[in-house]
Design a protein around this motif. Sequence first.
Motif, PDB file in Angstrom:
ATOM      1  N   GLY A   1       2.925  13.121  40.976  1.00  0.00           N
ATOM      2  CA  GLY A   1       4.326  12.811  41.212  1.00  0.00           C
ATOM      3  C   GLY A   1       4.582  11.617  42.105  1.00  0.00           C
ATOM      4  N   ARG A   2       3.539  10.980  42.628  1.00  0.00           N
ATOM      5  CA  ARG A   2       3.742   9.867  43.552  1.00  0.00           C
ATOM      6  C   ARG A   2       4.070   8.559  42.841  1.00  0.00           C
ATOM      7  NH1 ARG A   2      -1.170  11.469  45.425  1.00  0.00           N
ATOM      8  NH2 ARG A   2      -2.039   9.382  45.148  1.00  0.00           N
ATOM      9  N   SER A   3       3.691   8.407  41.578  1.00  0.00           N
ATOM     10  CA  SER A   3       3.922   7.145  40.881  1.00  0.00           C
ATOM     11  C   SER A   3       4.282   7.420  39.427  1.00  0.00           C
ATOM     12  CB  SER A   3       2.683   6.244  40.965  1.00  0.00           C
ATOM     13  OG  SER A   3       1.566   6.880  40.352  1.00  0.00           O
ATOM     14  N   SER A   4       4.837   6.386  38.759  1.00  0.00           N
ATOM     15  CA  SER A   4       5.238   6.577  37.367  1.00  0.00           C
ATOM     16  C   SER A   4       5.386   5.230  36.669  1.00  0.00           C
ATOM     17  CB  SER A   4       6.576   7.329  37.288  1.00  0.00           C
ATOM     18  OG  SER A   4       7.633   6.519  37.778  1.00  0.00           O
ATOM     19  N   ILE A   5       5.369   5.293  35.341  1.00  0.00           N
ATOM     20  CA  ILE A   5       5.751   4.148  34.522  1.00  0.00           C
ATOM     21  C   ILE A   5       6.860   4.602  33.585  1.00  0.00           C
ATOM     22  CG2 ILE A   5       3.568   2.884  34.643  1.00  0.00           C
ATOM     23  CD1 ILE A   5       2.758   4.081  31.995  1.00  0.00           C
ATOM     24  N   GLU A   6       7.869   3.748  33.400  1.00  0.00           N
ATOM     25  CA  GLU A   6       9.010   4.068  32.549  1.00  0.00           C
ATOM     26  C   GLU A   6       9.260   2.909  31.596  1.00  0.00           C
ATOM     27  OE1 GLU A   6      13.820   4.992  32.864  1.00  0.00           O
ATOM     28  OE2 GLU A   6      12.579   4.908  34.670  1.00  0.00           O
ATOM     29  N   PHE A   7       9.228   3.184  30.303  1.00  0.00           N
ATOM     30  CA  PHE A   7       9.389   2.131  29.309  1.00  0.00           C
ATOM     31  C   PHE A   7      10.858   1.948  28.960  1.00  0.00           C
ATOM     32  CE2 PHE A   7       5.073   3.551  29.058  1.00  0.00           C
ATOM     33  CZ  PHE A   7       4.378   2.354  29.043  1.00  0.00           C
ATOM     34  N   LYS A   8      11.269   0.691  28.912  1.00  0.00           N
ATOM     35  CA  LYS A   8      12.660   0.359  28.712  1.00  0.00           C
ATOM     36  C   LYS A   8      12.979   0.219  27.229  1.00  0.00           C
ATOM     37  CE  LYS A   8      14.594  -1.791  32.051  1.00  0.00           C
ATOM     38  NZ  LYS A   8      15.095  -2.843  32.979  1.00  0.00           N
ATOM     39  N   SER A   9      14.250   0.136  26.920  1.00  0.00           N
ATOM     40  CA  SER A   9      14.693  -0.008  25.538  1.00  0.00           C
ATOM     41  C   SER A   9      14.135  -1.295  24.938  1.00  0.00           C
ATOM     42  CB  SER A   9      16.218  -0.037  25.498  1.00  0.00           C
ATOM     43  OG  SER A   9      16.682  -0.521  24.260  1.00  0.00           O
ATOM     44  N   PRO A  10      13.803  -1.289  23.634  1.00  0.00           N
ATOM     45  CA  PRO A  10      13.313  -2.519  23.002  1.00  0.00           C
ATOM     46  C   PRO A  10      14.282  -3.688  23.098  1.00  0.00           C
ATOM     47  CG  PRO A  10      12.856  -0.631  21.607  1.00  0.00           C
ATOM     48  CD  PRO A  10      13.724  -0.131  22.730  1.00  0.00           C
ATOM     49  N   SER A  11      15.561  -3.415  23.337  1.00  0.00           N
ATOM     50  CA  SER A  11      16.541  -4.494  23.464  1.00  0.00           C
ATOM     51  C   SER A  11      16.515  -5.132  24.848  1.00  0.00           C
ATOM     52  CB  SER A  11      17.949  -3.962  23.181  1.00  0.00           C
ATOM     53  OG  SER A  11      18.307  -2.964  24.124  1.00  0.00           O
ATOM     54  N   ASP A  12      15.822  -4.506  25.809  1.00  0.00           N
ATOM     55  CA  ASP A  12      15.765  -5.037  27.170  1.00  0.00           C
ATOM     56  C   ASP A  12      14.713  -6.144  27.248  1.00  0.00           C
ATOM     57  OD1 ASP A  12      15.028  -5.101  30.161  1.00  0.00           O
ATOM     58  OD2 ASP A  12      16.716  -3.696  30.119  1.00  0.00           O
ATOM     59  N   SER A  13      14.955  -7.116  28.105  1.00  0.00           N
ATOM     60  CA  SER A  13      13.998  -8.218  28.240  1.00  0.00           C
ATOM     61  C   SER A  13      12.739  -7.800  28.987  1.00  0.00           C
ATOM     62  CB  SER A  13      14.655  -9.400  28.955  1.00  0.00           C
ATOM     63  OG  SER A  13      15.122  -9.014  30.237  1.00  0.00           O
ATOM     64  N   TYR A  14      12.819  -6.685  29.738  1.00  0.00           N
ATOM     65  CA  TYR A  14      11.642  -6.185  30.448  1.00  0.00           C
ATOM     66  C   TYR A  14      11.062  -4.983  29.709  1.00  0.00           C
ATOM     67  CZ  TYR A  14      12.516  -9.270  34.373  1.00  0.00           C
ATOM     68  OH  TYR A  14      12.666 -10.389  35.160  1.00  0.00           O
ATOM     69  N   LEU A  15       9.753  -4.819  29.810  1.00  0.00           N
ATOM     70  CA  LEU A  15       9.045  -3.766  29.081  1.00  0.00           C
ATOM     71  C   LEU A  15       9.010  -2.445  29.841  1.00  0.00           C
ATOM     72  CD1 LEU A  15       7.025  -2.707  26.869  1.00  0.00           C
ATOM     73  CD2 LEU A  15       5.198  -3.661  28.298  1.00  0.00           C
ATOM     74  N   VAL A  16       8.635  -2.506  31.108  1.00  0.00           N
ATOM     75  CA  VAL A  16       8.292  -1.273  31.823  1.00  0.00           C
ATOM     76  C   VAL A  16       8.669  -1.383  33.294  1.00  0.00           C
ATOM     77  CG1 VAL A  16       5.931  -2.066  32.310  1.00  0.00           C
ATOM     78  CG2 VAL A  16       6.403   0.392  32.206  1.00  0.00           C
ATOM     79  N   ILE A  17       9.011  -0.233  33.885  1.00  0.00           N
ATOM     80  CA  ILE A  17       9.255  -0.134  35.320  1.00  0.00           C
ATOM     81  C   ILE A  17       8.117   0.678  35.938  1.00  0.00           C
ATOM     82  CG2 ILE A  17      10.775   0.743  37.129  1.00  0.00           C
ATOM     83  CD1 ILE A  17      13.112   0.457  35.226  1.00  0.00           C
ATOM     84  N   ASN A  18       7.487   0.128  36.965  1.00  0.00           N
ATOM     85  CA  ASN A  18       6.468   0.841  37.734  1.00  0.00           C
ATOM     86  C   ASN A  18       7.068   1.318  39.049  1.00  0.00           C
ATOM     87  OD1 ASN A  18       4.554   0.275  35.826  1.00  0.00           O
ATOM     88  ND2 ASN A  18       3.138  -0.764  37.201  1.00  0.00           N
TER      89      ASN A  18
END
Length: 218
Positions: free
Chosen positions: A25-42
């Motif tokens: 639970g200390r860290s995560s990756i979250e993938f954004k919508s394909p329409s977003d210019s960024y891929l992932v949030i760490n």
Amino acid sequence: MLSFLAKHPTHTRNAHNNPVIFDDGRSSIEFKSPSDSYLVINRWPPAASDAEVASEKVPNKANCALAPPLHWHILQKETFHVLEGKAEFTLDGRELTATAGDVVTIPARAFHTFRNASEEEGLVIEFSLAPSTRERDEAFFRNVQGYRDDCRKAGMQRRLPQVLLFNWRANVVLALPGPKLLAKVMGLLMNFVGGLLIGKWILGYSDTYPEYYHKASL
């Protein structure tokens, strides 16, 4: 094929999860919508203190499995946007600090890594590579981070041929020591020999696992 020599952790089924949670639970990756210019949030926990690292209470200074080793990308540049906290980037031997609102671009073939620079605050950072490789990049991050965290939970070391095979698929290369040109050539050879020849063709590792990734997770 000598697949009986390959050792695997139990794979956590998280291909449907978004975000994907690691490190208890200390860290995560979250993938954004394909329409977003960024891929992932760490999302990273605060950096570990020197005392915590010395006592082996935490895996490393970054204090989470998301910590990337020094590496480079064959064709892609990366763009990082710090959302919260303070990040320390290593870029071709230089140290750069970025805080909330800052954008850092890493050119293709530059040796780099980054970590949370604060021992008090978490780090939230989003980043992107080339839009044309979005699907491959999501597969890479899901597989690499899922495998790392499952090895942590199993108390086993990651197998280098498996790591190199993930890297081979994504055109990611470890930044080896020594003169840069020689280091790049040796890194490419490591991916091919260690990842493709040994990892896949001899030991039977895969460059993606259905427990970690499938196209429906996009």
